[in-house]
Design a protein around this motif. Structure first.
Motif, PDB file in Angstrom:
ATOM      1  N   ASP A  52       0.898  -1.657   0.115  1.00 50.93           N
ATOM      2  CA  ASP A  52      -0.179  -0.131   0.179  1.00 50.93           C
ATOM      3  C   ASP A  52       0.728   1.247   0.224  1.00 50.93           C
ATOM      4  O   ASP A  52       2.269   1.372  -0.196  1.00 50.93           O
ATOM      5  N   GLU A  53       0.368   1.786  -0.203  1.00 49.42           N
ATOM      6  CA  GLU A  53       1.290   3.571  -0.343  1.00 49.42           C
ATOM      7  C   GLU A  53       1.969   3.621   1.078  1.00 49.42           C
ATOM      8  O   GLU A  53       3.204   4.591   0.865  1.00 49.42           O
ATOM      9  N   ARG A  54       2.171   2.774   2.283  1.00 48.00           N
ATOM     10  CA  ARG A  54       2.874   3.658   3.246  1.00 48.00           C
ATOM     11  C   ARG A  54       4.071   2.414   2.646  1.00 48.00           C
ATOM     12  O   ARG A  54       5.344   2.784   3.273  1.00 48.00           O
ATOM     13  N   GLN A  55       4.006   1.480   3.063  1.00 49.19           N
ATOM     14  CA  GLN A  55       5.167  -0.007   2.361  1.00 49.19           C
ATOM     15  C   GLN A  55       5.998   0.319   0.894  1.00 49.19           C
ATOM     16  O   GLN A  55       6.952   0.258   0.940  1.00 49.19           O
ATOM     17  N   LEU A  56       5.019   1.046   0.538  1.00 51.84           N
ATOM     18  CA  LEU A  56       5.656   1.704  -0.703  1.00 51.84           C
ATOM     19  C   LEU A  56       6.645   2.844  -0.022  1.00 51.84           C
ATOM     20  O   LEU A  56       7.429   2.901  -0.907  1.00 51.84           O
ATOM     21  N   GLN A  57       6.068   3.950   0.099  1.00 44.71           N
ATOM     22  CA  GLN A  57       7.176   4.885   1.115  1.00 44.71           C
ATOM     23  C   GLN A  57       8.258   4.805   1.652  1.00 44.71           C
ATOM     24  O   GLN A  57       9.328   5.025   2.015  1.00 44.71           O
ATOM     25  N   ALA A  58       7.841   3.537   2.408  1.00 46.12           N
ATOM     26  CA  ALA A  58       8.883   2.911   2.895  1.00 46.12           C
ATOM     27  C   ALA A  58      10.482   1.707   2.485  1.00 46.12           C
ATOM     28  O   ALA A  58      11.488   2.320   2.668  1.00 46.12           O
ATOM     29  N   VAL A  59       9.962   2.006   1.209  1.00 44.92           N
ATOM     30  CA  VAL A  59      10.761   1.910  -0.265  1.00 44.92           C
ATOM     31  C   VAL A  59      11.451   2.915  -1.192  1.00 44.92           C
ATOM     32  O   VAL A  59      12.068   2.495  -2.229  1.00 44.92           O
ATOM     33  N   GLY A  60      11.255   4.007  -0.680  1.00 48.04           N
ATOM     34  CA  GLY A  60      11.314   5.222  -1.237  1.00 48.04           C
ATOM     35  C   GLY A  60      10.448   6.098  -2.285  1.00 48.04           C
ATOM     36  O   GLY A  60      10.997   6.402  -3.410  1.00 48.04           O
ATOM     37  N   ASP A  66       7.321   7.837  -3.771  1.00 46.68           N
ATOM     38  CA  ASP A  66       6.526   8.676  -3.164  1.00 46.68           C
ATOM     39  C   ASP A  66       4.792   8.539  -4.233  1.00 46.68           C
ATOM     40  O   ASP A  66       4.252   9.269  -3.453  1.00 46.68           O
ATOM     41  N   ALA A  67       5.195   7.937  -5.500  1.00 44.58           N
ATOM     42  CA  ALA A  67       3.661   8.072  -5.829  1.00 44.58           C
ATOM     43  C   ALA A  67       2.641   7.080  -5.379  1.00 44.58           C
ATOM     44  O   ALA A  67       3.357   5.973  -3.992  1.00 44.58           O
ATOM     45  N   SER A  68       1.857   6.972  -5.529  1.00 44.06           N
ATOM     46  CA  SER A  68       0.155   6.983  -4.973  1.00 44.06           C
ATOM     47  C   SER A  68       0.221   4.858  -5.949  1.00 44.06           C
ATOM     48  O   SER A  68       1.361   5.761  -7.049  1.00 44.06           O
ATOM     49  N   PRO A  69       0.037   4.293  -5.484  1.00 40.60           N
ATOM     50  CA  PRO A  69      -0.097   2.755  -6.226  1.00 40.60           C
ATOM     51  C   PRO A  69      -0.475   2.740  -7.770  1.00 40.60           C
ATOM     52  O   PRO A  69       0.445   2.365  -8.080  1.00 40.60           O
ATOM     53  N   GLU A  70      -1.549   3.515  -7.744  1.00 43.35           N
ATOM     54  CA  GLU A  70      -2.061   3.976  -9.020  1.00 43.35           C
ATOM     55  C   GLU A  70      -0.815   4.470  -9.805  1.00 43.35           C
ATOM     56  O   GLU A  70      -0.839   3.968 -11.130  1.00 43.35           O
TER      57      GLU A  70
END
Ligand code: C5P
Length: 243
Positions: free
Chosen positions: A130-138, A140-144
């Motif tokens: 999800d958005e938080r997991q993506l942010q954790a790996v750098g 910043d875009a939304s999943p979509e």
């Protein structure tokens, strides 16, 4: 039907891909023996492949099944190219890589496969991120937005399509048109158990949204009548396509 975005897969064969998510290769082979090759394809993922190895894949291919080898290759370009060649030598029908491996890796995978070889599909963003997991790996875009970005890289590298959730299918079909192959898991017949899938779609809705191939696991593999479930799924798909 008005609003349908469904397309014909290029070979006109079955649209259902049964996920053989078994820890035991014997059980996988037994089920495969009951499933008509004219009504489904089969997906072999990491667990079954790690247990059953290439000989299991060969046995399925020799039994006349189209096999989607779902190992999601992600490595340096040279290594992914070699893995794709190995998959092609096994005679699989479809193989996949992670689009996040980047343009050079995608290009190497594309070049490694001979014309007429397996369909080459990319995974964009895993639905577990999800958005938080993506942010954790750098990221910043939304999943979509990230799905769209990685699907664009995939298309630009000349791959055949992507794995996507049925909810993303409509957006991707609009963005990339009819020639881009969409493979969607998370499909459940109306009224069936969802298992651990959070968001599911019926086969008819997934096809209407633009999916080419539907990955269905437990509704078939856990059923006492897997052939019957397959035929029900198929008739729902046929009635949507006939509309
Ligand atoms: O049993 P079920 O129909 O839920 O199985 C779906 C299959 O699709 C499994 O092999 C699962 O790993 C795979 N998959 C998924 N969701 C994704 C990507 C793959 O369910 N986003």
């Amino acid at each position: 039907m008005a609003g349908t975005q469904a397309t014909q897969p290029r070979d006109g064969g079955p649209r259902i891909i049964v996920a053989l998510d078994f820890p035991d290769p014997g059980a996988a082979l037994e089920l495969a023996g009951r499933l008509p090759t004219t009504h489904c394809r089969l997906k072999v993922g990491k667990e079954l492949f790690t247990r059953g190895g290439p000989q299991l894949v060969r046995a399925l291919v020799d039994g006349g099944h189209d096999v989607f080898l779902d190992l999601k290759f992600h490595d340096i370009p040279n290594t992914v190219a070699g893995a794709c060649r190995a998959a092609s030598d096994l005679g699989v029908w479809m193989v996949n890589v992670h689009a996040g491996g980047g343009p050079a890796m995608l290009a190497a995978a594309r070049e490694a496969l001979p014309p007429g070889g397996p369909l080459l599909i990319a995974v964009t963003v895993l639905t577990s991120l999800d958005e938080r997991q993506l942010q954790a790996v750098g990221v910043d875009a939304s999943p979509e937005a990230q799905v769209l970005r990685l699907a664009t890289l995939t298309r630009d590298a000349g791959l055949d399509g992507v794995v996507c959730s049925a909810r993303e299918a409509s957006l991707l079909r609009q963005a990339f048109g009819p020639g881009f192959c969409l493979v969607t898991p998370g499909v459940r017949p109306a009224g069936a158990q969802r298992d651990d899938q959070q968001r599911v779609m019926t086969p008819g809705d997934a096809i209407r949204a633009g999916a080419d191939y539907l990955v269905v696991g437990r509704p078939v593999t856990k059923s006492d009548n897997p052939e019957g479930v397959l035929l029900t799924l198929e008739s729902e798909i046929s009635s949507v396509l006939a509309d």
